[in-house]
Design a protein around this motif. Sequence first.
Motif, PDB file in Angstrom:
ATOM      1  N   LYS A 153      28.744  -1.380  -6.952  1.00  0.00           N
ATOM      2  CA  LYS A 153      28.597  -0.811  -8.292  1.00  0.00           C
ATOM      3  C   LYS A 153      27.341  -1.400  -8.918  1.00  0.00           C
ATOM      4  CE  LYS A 153      33.557  -0.573  -8.909  1.00  0.00           C
ATOM      5  NZ  LYS A 153      34.696  -1.226  -9.516  1.00  0.00           N
ATOM      6  N   PRO A 154      26.679  -0.651  -9.803  1.00  0.00           N
ATOM      7  CA  PRO A 154      25.485  -1.191 -10.453  1.00  0.00           C
ATOM      8  C   PRO A 154      25.736  -2.552 -11.108  1.00  0.00           C
ATOM      9  CG  PRO A 154      25.674   1.142 -10.922  1.00  0.00           C
ATOM     10  CD  PRO A 154      26.934   0.738 -10.191  1.00  0.00           C
ATOM     11  N   SER A 155      26.889  -2.734 -11.717  1.00  0.00           N
ATOM     12  CA  SER A 155      27.194  -4.002 -12.396  1.00  0.00           C
ATOM     13  C   SER A 155      27.308  -5.177 -11.433  1.00  0.00           C
ATOM     14  CB  SER A 155      28.486  -3.868 -13.199  1.00  0.00           C
ATOM     15  OG  SER A 155      29.571  -3.567 -12.341  1.00  0.00           O
ATOM     16  N   GLU A 156      27.449  -4.898 -10.141  1.00  0.00           N
ATOM     17  CA  GLU A 156      27.574  -5.957  -9.139  1.00  0.00           C
ATOM     18  C   GLU A 156      26.222  -6.430  -8.599  1.00  0.00           C
ATOM     19  OE1 GLU A 156      31.914  -4.662  -7.327  1.00  0.00           O
ATOM     20  OE2 GLU A 156      30.104  -3.794  -6.451  1.00  0.00           O
ATOM     21  N   LEU A 157      25.153  -5.793  -9.023  1.00  0.00           N
ATOM     22  CA  LEU A 157      23.815  -6.188  -8.571  1.00  0.00           C
ATOM     23  C   LEU A 157      23.328  -7.335  -9.439  1.00  0.00           C
ATOM     24  CD1 LEU A 157      22.233  -2.673  -8.040  1.00  0.00           C
ATOM     25  CD2 LEU A 157      23.086  -4.239  -6.286  1.00  0.00           C
ATOM     26  N   GLN A 191      17.551  -4.470 -13.579  1.00  0.00           N
ATOM     27  CA  GLN A 191      18.036  -3.910 -14.841  1.00  0.00           C
ATOM     28  C   GLN A 191      17.622  -2.443 -14.962  1.00  0.00           C
ATOM     29  OE1 GLN A 191      20.049  -5.685 -16.502  1.00  0.00           O
ATOM     30  NE2 GLN A 191      20.240  -4.686 -18.468  1.00  0.00           N
ATOM     31  N   GLU A 192      16.374  -2.168 -14.641  1.00  0.00           N
ATOM     32  CA  GLU A 192      15.871  -0.787 -14.682  1.00  0.00           C
ATOM     33  C   GLU A 192      16.683   0.102 -13.736  1.00  0.00           C
ATOM     34  OE1 GLU A 192      13.049   2.286 -15.746  1.00  0.00           O
ATOM     35  OE2 GLU A 192      13.271   0.275 -16.587  1.00  0.00           O
ATOM     36  N   ALA A 193      16.932  -0.375 -12.534  1.00  0.00           N
ATOM     37  CA  ALA A 193      17.669   0.415 -11.547  1.00  0.00           C
ATOM     38  C   ALA A 193      19.120   0.645 -11.977  1.00  0.00           C
ATOM     39  CB  ALA A 193      17.630  -0.283 -10.190  1.00  0.00           C
ATOM     40  N   LYS A 194      19.732  -0.376 -12.568  1.00  0.00           N
ATOM     41  CA  LYS A 194      21.126  -0.248 -13.010  1.00  0.00           C
ATOM     42  C   LYS A 194      21.289   0.839 -14.060  1.00  0.00           C
ATOM     43  CE  LYS A 194      22.454  -5.104 -12.548  1.00  0.00           C
ATOM     44  NZ  LYS A 194      22.999  -6.257 -13.280  1.00  0.00           N
ATOM     45  N   TYR A 195      20.242   1.047 -14.854  1.00  0.00           N
ATOM     46  CA  TYR A 195      20.316   2.032 -15.928  1.00  0.00           C
ATOM     47  C   TYR A 195      19.575   3.319 -15.586  1.00  0.00           C
ATOM     48  CZ  TYR A 195      22.510  -1.620 -18.579  1.00  0.00           C
ATOM     49  OH  TYR A 195      23.389  -2.595 -18.988  1.00  0.00           O
ATOM     50  N   THR A 196      19.447   3.578 -14.294  1.00  0.00           N
ATOM     51  CA  THR A 196      18.885   4.833 -13.816  1.00  0.00           C
ATOM     52  C   THR A 196      20.018   5.581 -13.114  1.00  0.00           C
ATOM     53  OG1 THR A 196      16.714   3.824 -13.504  1.00  0.00           O
ATOM     54  CG2 THR A 196      17.145   5.880 -12.310  1.00  0.00           C
ATOM     55  N   VAL A 197      20.183   6.839 -13.464  1.00  0.00           N
ATOM     56  CA  VAL A 197      21.242   7.626 -12.844  1.00  0.00           C
ATOM     57  C   VAL A 197      20.974   7.706 -11.348  1.00  0.00           C
ATOM     58  CG1 VAL A 197      22.347   9.897 -12.725  1.00  0.00           C
ATOM     59  CG2 VAL A 197      21.628   8.961 -14.944  1.00  0.00           C
ATOM     60  N   GLY A 198      22.004   7.401 -10.577  1.00  0.00           N
ATOM     61  CA  GLY A 198      21.850   7.415  -9.131  1.00  0.00           C
ATOM     62  C   GLY A 198      23.039   8.054  -8.454  1.00  0.00           C
ATOM     63  N   ALA A 235       0.833  -1.205   0.000  1.00  0.00           N
ATOM     64  CA  ALA A 235       0.000   0.000   0.000  1.00  0.00           C
ATOM     65  C   ALA A 235       0.868   1.256   0.000  1.00  0.00           C
ATOM     66  CB  ALA A 235      -0.935  -0.005   1.212  1.00  0.00           C
ATOM     67  N   ALA A 236       1.945   1.244   0.780  1.00  0.00           N
ATOM     68  CA  ALA A 236       2.836   2.406   0.830  1.00  0.00           C
ATOM     69  C   ALA A 236       3.506   2.641  -0.520  1.00  0.00           C
ATOM     70  CB  ALA A 236       3.881   2.216   1.926  1.00  0.00           C
ATOM     71  N   ILE A 237       3.933   1.577  -1.167  1.00  0.00           N
ATOM     72  CA  ILE A 237       4.578   1.718  -2.473  1.00  0.00           C
ATOM     73  C   ILE A 237       3.599   2.289  -3.490  1.00  0.00           C
ATOM     74  CG2 ILE A 237       5.542   0.435  -4.429  1.00  0.00           C
ATOM     75  CD1 ILE A 237       6.877  -1.414  -2.315  1.00  0.00           C
ATOM     76  N   LEU A 238       2.380   1.787  -3.487  1.00  0.00           N
ATOM     77  CA  LEU A 238       1.396   2.249  -4.466  1.00  0.00           C
ATOM     78  C   LEU A 238       1.026   3.721  -4.283  1.00  0.00           C
ATOM     79  CD1 LEU A 238      -0.893  -0.894  -4.726  1.00  0.00           C
ATOM     80  CD2 LEU A 238       0.800  -0.072  -6.399  1.00  0.00           C
ATOM     81  N   GLN A 239       1.109   4.219  -3.059  1.00  0.00           N
ATOM     82  CA  GLN A 239       0.712   5.611  -2.853  1.00  0.00           C
ATOM     83  C   GLN A 239       1.880   6.598  -2.864  1.00  0.00           C
ATOM     84  OE1 GLN A 239       0.304   6.606   1.752  1.00  0.00           O
ATOM     85  NE2 GLN A 239      -1.211   5.138   1.066  1.00  0.00           N
ATOM     86  N   CYS A 240       3.117   6.116  -2.799  1.00  0.00           N
ATOM     87  CA  CYS A 240       4.252   7.039  -2.770  1.00  0.00           C
ATOM     88  C   CYS A 240       4.469   7.690  -4.134  1.00  0.00           C
ATOM     89  CB  CYS A 240       5.517   6.330  -2.298  1.00  0.00           C
ATOM     90  SG  CYS A 240       6.325   5.287  -3.536  1.00  0.00           S
ATOM     91  N   LYS A 241       5.199   8.784  -4.123  1.00  0.00           N
ATOM     92  CA  LYS A 241       5.559   9.477  -5.356  1.00  0.00           C
ATOM     93  C   LYS A 241       6.956   9.068  -5.835  1.00  0.00           C
ATOM     94  CE  LYS A 241       2.901  13.479  -3.910  1.00  0.00           C
ATOM     95  NZ  LYS A 241       3.003  14.702  -3.151  1.00  0.00           N
ATOM     96  N   ILE A 242       7.834   8.804  -4.879  1.00  0.00           N
ATOM     97  CA  ILE A 242       9.234   8.549  -5.170  1.00  0.00           C
ATOM     98  C   ILE A 242       9.701   7.323  -4.388  1.00  0.00           C
ATOM     99  CG2 ILE A 242      11.592   9.464  -4.946  1.00  0.00           C
ATOM    100  CD1 ILE A 242      10.325  12.281  -5.110  1.00  0.00           C
ATOM    101  N   GLY A 243      10.507   6.499  -5.031  1.00  0.00           N
ATOM    102  CA  GLY A 243      11.150   5.382  -4.354  1.00  0.00           C
ATOM    103  C   GLY A 243      12.650   5.614  -4.302  1.00  0.00           C
ATOM    104  N   ILE A 244      13.214   5.439  -3.139  1.00  0.00           N
ATOM    105  CA  ILE A 244      14.669   5.504  -2.992  1.00  0.00           C
ATOM    106  C   ILE A 244      15.130   4.078  -2.737  1.00  0.00           C
ATOM    107  CG2 ILE A 244      16.605   6.347  -1.621  1.00  0.00           C
ATOM    108  CD1 ILE A 244      14.858   8.776  -0.921  1.00  0.00           C
ATOM    109  N   LYS A 249       7.082   4.433 -10.448  1.00  0.00           N
ATOM    110  CA  LYS A 249       7.455   5.489  -9.514  1.00  0.00           C
ATOM    111  C   LYS A 249       8.809   6.058  -9.923  1.00  0.00           C
ATOM    112  CE  LYS A 249       3.857   4.598  -7.065  1.00  0.00           C
ATOM    113  NZ  LYS A 249       2.739   5.492  -6.959  1.00  0.00           N
ATOM    114  N   LYS A 250       9.028   7.310  -9.613  1.00  0.00           N
ATOM    115  CA  LYS A 250      10.342   7.914  -9.810  1.00  0.00           C
ATOM    116  C   LYS A 250      11.294   7.151  -8.896  1.00  0.00           C
ATOM    117  CE  LYS A 250      13.214  11.338 -10.864  1.00  0.00           C
ATOM    118  NZ  LYS A 250      13.430  11.930 -12.170  1.00  0.00           N
ATOM    119  N   LEU A 251      12.371   6.632  -9.451  1.00  0.00           N
ATOM    120  CA  LEU A 251      13.313   5.826  -8.678  1.00  0.00           C
ATOM    121  C   LEU A 251      14.637   6.571  -8.554  1.00  0.00           C
ATOM    122  CD1 LEU A 251      13.759   3.061  -7.291  1.00  0.00           C
ATOM    123  CD2 LEU A 251      14.697   2.263  -9.466  1.00  0.00           C
ATOM    124  N   ILE A 252      15.095   6.720  -7.323  1.00  0.00           N
ATOM    125  CA  ILE A 252      16.393   7.326  -7.056  1.00  0.00           C
ATOM    126  C   ILE A 252      17.281   6.252  -6.437  1.00  0.00           C
ATOM    127  CG2 ILE A 252      17.646   9.106  -5.789  1.00  0.00           C
ATOM    128  CD1 ILE A 252      14.960  10.702  -5.764  1.00  0.00           C
TER     129      ILE A 252
END
Length: 166
Positions: A100-104, A127-134, A56-65, A90-93
Amino acid sequence: MVPTPRCDVFINHRGVDTKRTVAELLYDRLAQHNVRSFLDNRTMEPGDKLFETINAAILQCKIGIAIFSPRYCESSFCLHELSMLVESCKKLIPIFCDVKPSELLLTDIHCRSETPEQIDRFKMALQEAKYTVGLTFDSQNGNFANLVSRTAEIVLKNINQGSSRR
């Protein structure tokens, strides 16, 4: 749906790695800016149903960290939350903390109790997270206060813009 306090930001993390450092510091900093965040041990109450409350919290949030750490991929809870954040657009940060992203990567050991469908969901979300600027952070040499301040600035900017991914 489970009544969950409204939240703007969902903090996804591997508790044993980052709860007492990045996750809680970030939660407190965002609270100082009147940003309502969801952090499991700070938001949930005894008797709350784990998956119902988190979903429920994920569905209502605006941003995920997503705070990635060396053992993040060992947690099916972390991967479930990440998958939900990605699937609900959701906007993912991402914060890459000591990794490193490649280690996930998912391994057979991490996924032995998951269905093939779940594994596919987890891989797609990673995969989505690895290719999102963080943000990247080295806990041995970095300054936690600077990381938390920078992340809070990014969150506030996105909330003020009324952000949504895509």
